[in-house]
Design a protein around this motif. Structure first.
Motif, PDB file in Angstrom:
ATOM      1  N   ASP A  85       2.050  12.274 -10.428  1.00 35.10           N
ATOM      2  CA  ASP A  85       2.336  10.939 -10.949  1.00 35.10           C
ATOM      3  C   ASP A  85       2.453   9.972  -9.777  1.00 35.10           C
ATOM      4  OD1 ASP A  85       3.229   8.693 -12.220  1.00 35.10           O
ATOM      5  OD2 ASP A  85       5.118   9.577 -12.935  1.00 35.10           O
ATOM      6  N   VAL A  86       1.367   9.254  -9.504  1.00 39.20           N
ATOM      7  CA  VAL A  86       1.366   8.322  -8.377  1.00 39.20           C
ATOM      8  C   VAL A  86       1.676   6.931  -8.923  1.00 39.20           C
ATOM      9  CG1 VAL A  86       0.050   7.471  -6.380  1.00 39.20           C
ATOM     10  CG2 VAL A  86      -0.337   9.789  -7.230  1.00 39.20           C
ATOM     11  N   SER A  87       2.912   6.781  -9.399  1.00 38.01           N
ATOM     12  CA  SER A  87       3.321   5.494  -9.969  1.00 38.01           C
ATOM     13  C   SER A  87       4.718   5.185  -9.483  1.00 38.01           C
ATOM     14  CB  SER A  87       3.335   5.571 -11.501  1.00 38.01           C
ATOM     15  OG  SER A  87       4.510   6.248 -11.944  1.00 38.01           O
ATOM     16  N   TRP A 112       0.072   9.049   7.145  1.00 39.70           N
ATOM     17  CA  TRP A 112      -1.294   9.599   7.111  1.00 39.70           C
ATOM     18  C   TRP A 112      -1.226  11.097   6.824  1.00 39.70           C
ATOM     19  CZ3 TRP A 112      -5.456   6.737   6.777  1.00 39.70           C
ATOM     20  CH2 TRP A 112      -5.470   5.458   7.344  1.00 39.70           C
ATOM     21  N   HIS A 113      -1.894  11.515   5.742  1.00 40.21           N
ATOM     22  CA  HIS A 113      -1.818  12.933   5.369  1.00 40.21           C
ATOM     23  C   HIS A 113      -3.077  13.395   4.659  1.00 40.21           C
ATOM     24  CE1 HIS A 113      -0.624  10.851   1.670  1.00 40.21           C
ATOM     25  NE2 HIS A 113      -0.976  11.956   1.026  1.00 40.21           N
ATOM     26  N   SER A 114      -3.118  14.692   4.443  1.00 38.06           N
ATOM     27  CA  SER A 114      -4.180  15.328   3.673  1.00 38.06           C
ATOM     28  C   SER A 114      -3.475  16.100   2.569  1.00 38.06           C
ATOM     29  CB  SER A 114      -4.967  16.275   4.599  1.00 38.06           C
ATOM     30  OG  SER A 114      -5.805  17.119   3.846  1.00 38.06           O
ATOM     31  N   LEU A 127      -8.567  13.494  -6.741  1.00 38.77           N
ATOM     32  CA  LEU A 127      -9.189  12.456  -7.565  1.00 38.77           C
ATOM     33  C   LEU A 127      -8.064  11.587  -8.112  1.00 38.77           C
ATOM     34  CD1 LEU A 127     -10.658  15.456  -8.212  1.00 38.77           C
ATOM     35  CD2 LEU A 127     -12.285  13.925  -9.310  1.00 38.77           C
ATOM     36  N   LEU A 128      -8.048  10.322  -7.696  1.00 35.66           N
ATOM     37  CA  LEU A 128      -6.946   9.414  -8.055  1.00 35.66           C
ATOM     38  C   LEU A 128      -7.494   8.318  -8.962  1.00 35.66           C
ATOM     39  CD1 LEU A 128      -3.957   8.583  -7.595  1.00 35.66           C
ATOM     40  CD2 LEU A 128      -4.682   7.473  -5.478  1.00 35.66           C
ATOM     41  N   TYR A 129      -6.845   8.164 -10.120  1.00 37.54           N
ATOM     42  CA  TYR A 129      -7.329   7.248 -11.146  1.00 37.54           C
ATOM     43  C   TYR A 129      -6.309   6.140 -11.370  1.00 37.54           C
ATOM     44  CZ  TYR A 129      -9.131   5.631 -15.656  1.00 37.54           C
ATOM     45  OH  TYR A 129      -9.628   4.870 -16.679  1.00 37.54           O
ATOM     46  N   GLN A 139      -2.974  -0.932  -1.373  1.00 37.55           N
ATOM     47  CA  GLN A 139      -4.282  -0.330  -1.087  1.00 37.55           C
ATOM     48  C   GLN A 139      -4.085   1.128  -0.672  1.00 37.55           C
ATOM     49  OE1 GLN A 139      -2.943  -2.969   0.398  1.00 37.55           O
ATOM     50  NE2 GLN A 139      -4.421  -4.586   0.830  1.00 37.55           N
ATOM     51  N   THR A 140      -5.167   1.891  -0.712  1.00 35.15           N
ATOM     52  CA  THR A 140      -5.137   3.220  -0.106  1.00 35.15           C
ATOM     53  C   THR A 140      -6.129   3.216   1.050  1.00 35.15           C
ATOM     54  OG1 THR A 140      -4.620   4.207  -2.248  1.00 35.15           O
ATOM     55  CG2 THR A 140      -5.352   5.704  -0.505  1.00 35.15           C
ATOM     56  N   GLU A 141      -5.659   3.699   2.200  1.00 38.05           N
ATOM     57  CA  GLU A 141      -6.528   3.748   3.372  1.00 38.05           C
ATOM     58  C   GLU A 141      -6.997   5.177   3.620  1.00 38.05           C
ATOM     59  OE1 GLU A 141      -5.324  -0.090   5.961  1.00 38.05           O
ATOM     60  OE2 GLU A 141      -4.478   1.809   6.675  1.00 38.05           O
ATOM     61  N   HIS A 262      -5.437  10.117   4.418  1.00 33.30           N
ATOM     62  CA  HIS A 262      -5.225   8.907   3.621  1.00 33.30           C
ATOM     63  C   HIS A 262      -3.745   8.554   3.635  1.00 33.30           C
ATOM     64  CE1 HIS A 262      -4.489  12.173   0.722  1.00 33.30           C
ATOM     65  NE2 HIS A 262      -3.677  11.321   0.106  1.00 33.30           N
ATOM     66  N   ARG A 263      -3.475   7.303   3.273  1.00 31.48           N
ATOM     67  CA  ARG A 263      -2.088   6.854   3.118  1.00 31.48           C
ATOM     68  C   ARG A 263      -2.055   5.678   2.144  1.00 31.48           C
ATOM     69  NH1 ARG A 263      -0.522   3.321   8.554  1.00 31.48           N
ATOM     70  NH2 ARG A 263      -2.291   1.885   8.425  1.00 31.48           N
ATOM     71  N   GLY A 264      -0.937   5.551   1.451  1.00 34.23           N
ATOM     72  CA  GLY A 264      -0.747   4.421   0.553  1.00 34.23           C
ATOM     73  C   GLY A 264      -0.095   3.277   1.310  1.00 34.23           C
ATOM     74  N   MET A 265      -0.589   2.075   1.096  1.00 30.74           N
ATOM     75  CA  MET A 265      -0.006   0.907   1.765  1.00 30.74           C
ATOM     76  C   MET A 265       1.143   0.358   0.922  1.00 30.74           C
ATOM     77  SD  MET A 265      -1.715   0.920   4.463  1.00 30.74           S
ATOM     78  CE  MET A 265      -1.411  -0.631   5.308  1.00 30.74           C
ATOM     79  N   VAL A 273       4.231  -3.205 -11.234  1.00 31.59           N
ATOM     80  CA  VAL A 273       3.889  -1.857 -11.710  1.00 31.59           C
ATOM     81  C   VAL A 273       2.605  -1.396 -11.030  1.00 31.59           C
ATOM     82  CG1 VAL A 273       3.127  -0.480 -13.694  1.00 31.59           C
ATOM     83  CG2 VAL A 273       4.989  -2.147 -13.964  1.00 31.59           C
ATOM     84  N   ARG A 274       2.652  -0.186 -10.500  1.00 34.66           N
ATOM     85  CA  ARG A 274       1.432   0.451  -9.970  1.00 34.66           C
ATOM     86  C   ARG A 274       1.389   1.832 -10.599  1.00 34.66           C
ATOM     87  NH1 ARG A 274       0.015   3.613  -5.061  1.00 34.66           N
ATOM     88  NH2 ARG A 274      -1.932   2.863  -4.139  1.00 34.66           N
ATOM     89  N   ASP A 275       0.403   2.065 -11.458  1.00 33.78           N
ATOM     90  CA  ASP A 275       0.368   3.312 -12.230  1.00 33.78           C
ATOM     91  C   ASP A 275      -0.949   4.040 -11.993  1.00 33.78           C
ATOM     92  OD1 ASP A 275       0.593   5.372 -14.005  1.00 33.78           O
ATOM     93  OD2 ASP A 275       0.652   4.119 -15.820  1.00 33.78           O
ATOM     94  N   MET A 276      -0.880   5.133 -11.254  1.00 27.32           N
ATOM     95  CA  MET A 276      -2.072   5.919 -10.956  1.00 27.32           C
ATOM     96  C   MET A 276      -1.738   7.399 -11.115  1.00 27.32           C
ATOM     97  SD  MET A 276      -3.726   3.666  -8.027  1.00 27.32           S
ATOM     98  CE  MET A 276      -3.121   4.363  -6.549  1.00 27.32           C
ATOM     99  N   ARG A 277      -2.759   8.200 -11.373  1.00 30.36           N
ATOM    100  CA  ARG A 277      -2.578   9.647 -11.546  1.00 30.36           C
ATOM    101  C   ARG A 277      -3.584  10.405 -10.715  1.00 30.36           C
ATOM    102  NH1 ARG A 277      -1.067   9.060 -17.853  1.00 30.36           N
ATOM    103  NH2 ARG A 277       0.228   7.283 -17.283  1.00 30.36           N
ATOM    104  N   ARG A 278      -3.124  11.493 -10.140  1.00 29.08           N
ATOM    105  CA  ARG A 278      -4.002  12.245  -9.227  1.00 29.08           C
ATOM    106  C   ARG A 278      -4.117  13.705  -9.639  1.00 29.08           C
ATOM    107  NH1 ARG A 278      -0.978  13.237  -4.527  1.00 29.08           N
ATOM    108  NH2 ARG A 278      -1.078  15.432  -4.998  1.00 29.08           N
ATOM    109  N   THR A 279      -5.323  14.216  -9.548  1.00 25.55           N
ATOM    110  CA  THR A 279      -5.507  15.664  -9.590  1.00 25.55           C
ATOM    111  C   THR A 279      -5.954  16.104  -8.206  1.00 25.55           C
ATOM    112  OG1 THR A 279      -7.785  15.364 -10.318  1.00 25.55           O
ATOM    113  CG2 THR A 279      -6.161  15.858 -12.028  1.00 25.55           C
TER     114      THR A 279
HETATM  115  C1  OGA Z   1      -2.084  10.477  -3.228  1.00 27.74           C
HETATM  116  C2  OGA Z   1      -1.636   9.477  -2.252  1.00 27.74           C
HETATM  117  C3  OGA Z   1      -1.550   7.130  -1.806  1.00 27.74           C
HETATM  118  C4  OGA Z   1      -1.488   5.890  -2.628  1.00 27.74           C
HETATM  119  O1  OGA Z   1      -2.215  10.150  -4.403  1.00 27.74           O
HETATM  120  O2  OGA Z   1      -2.338  11.626  -2.818  1.00 27.74           O
HETATM  121  O3  OGA Z   1      -1.331   9.824  -1.139  1.00 27.74           O
HETATM  122  O4  OGA Z   1      -2.111   4.886  -2.234  1.00 27.74           O
HETATM  123  N1  OGA Z   1      -1.655   8.222  -2.676  1.00 27.74           N
HETATM  124  O5  OGA Z   1      -0.830   5.918  -3.655  1.00 27.74           O
END
Ligand code: OGA
Ligand code: MN
Length: 297
Positions: A85-87, A112-114, A127-129, A139-141, A262-265, A273-279
């Protein structure tokens, strides 16, 4: 037929003429994979994806991770465990509180991570939606660890060959200031050895493989290993290797965790609200095992 529109010459591409909510032809899947191995970051704009569509597409690349580290003590989950849950929302859909445990835990996404490099079988791709995006920031870098490897001086390349780093989720959480893991979380928290330099089997390209999860290098004093890791992360994330993605609702972005960081800014997460989901899809084996390198004891 899909279209591949390079955003940068060989790191980021936007994929058009594809609807990921429908079953894909074998030819489209093959073309997407070919683009993915070449570019490492793919953007699929304007996708209307259900949770099941998202999973079905991810499964084209391998098994989807389903075990999450953060305990339900942080509150019930909004999404099932195949998703991260990337929210910035709590279980009721409200913006989280300033002192929420989830907020503290997720702060490490700004380093910064993997994804899942701390697992024995690390992340192959994520995969982030995006459902809802922040109007300012967020942003995501992405940084290209292949290009960063190519740019290293030969003497440095020789020095790094064969080194193995220890990746642990505790390392990145300590860096971001989160330490109060529950006992149960402590048991689930894994660490794993990973090659510092690896080969991508599909293309034969060599790549660095560092991350904020990496805390030491086997066979080196801890402080020296950490200093070398920090130096390499600073190199990989120089602007010439970095692309910043500004999100739009319905973007699906996928990246190769084996060769990108990658990293989230930051954004005003108590306001927007920032609502994203990742597999995240698991790699086929530990990076050492894939190259026949003995695991350190
Ligand atoms: C991830 C992550 C960064 C972001 O979903 O794995 O690191 O920009 N997200 O939310
Ligand atoms: Mn991540």
């Amino acid at each position: 037929m899909i279209t591949v529109n390079p955003v940068t010459p060989d790191f980021v591409a936007e994929i058009g003429d594809v609807d990921l909510s429908r079953p894909l032809s074998a030819a489209d899947i093959a073309d997407i994979k070919q683009a993915f191995w070449k570019f490492a970051v793919l953007i699929f704009p304007e996708q209307a994806l259900s949770a099941e569509n998202h999973i079905a597409f991810a499964e084209q690349f391998g098994p989807v991770e389903a075990d999450r580290v953060l305990d339900t003590k942080s509150g019930p989950n909004r999404v099932d465990t195949r998703f991260s849950d990337v929210s910035n929302l709590d279980a009721t859909g409200k913006i989280w509180s300033e002192d929420s445990r989830k907020r503290m835990y997720k702060a490490a996404n700004k380093l910064w991570h993997s994804d899942s490099s701390f697992r024995h079988r690390p992340g192959l791709c994520s995969l982030l939606y995006a459902h809802t995006v922040a109007p300012v920031g967020g942003q995501t870098e992405f940084a290209d660890q292949r290009a960063a490897w190519d740019a290293l001086p030969e003497a440095m390349k020789r020095r790094l060959e064969g080194l193995i780093a220890e990746h642990s989720i505790a390392t990145s959480r300590r860096l971001s200031g989160f330490a109060d893991f529950t006992e149960e979380e402590g048991r689930r928290m894994s660490y794993a050895p990973q090659l510092l330099v690896r080969t991508l089997p599909e293309t034969g390209r060599r790549t660095l493989y560092v991350a904020a999860h990496a805390g030491r290098i086997f066979g080196m004093p801890d402080a020296d290993g950490q200093a070398l890791i920090n130096e390499l992360i600073a190199h990989v994330t120089r602007r010439q290797f970095v692309h910043s993605h500004r999100w739009r609702p319905k973007d699906l972005v996928m990246w190769d965790n084996r060769c990108t960081l990658h990293r989230g800014m930051d954004y005003d997460d108590l306001r927007w609200v920032r609502d994203m989901r990742r597999t995240t899809v698991s790699d086929i084996a530990n990076s050492c095992e894939q190259e026949g390198v003995a695991l350190p004891v």
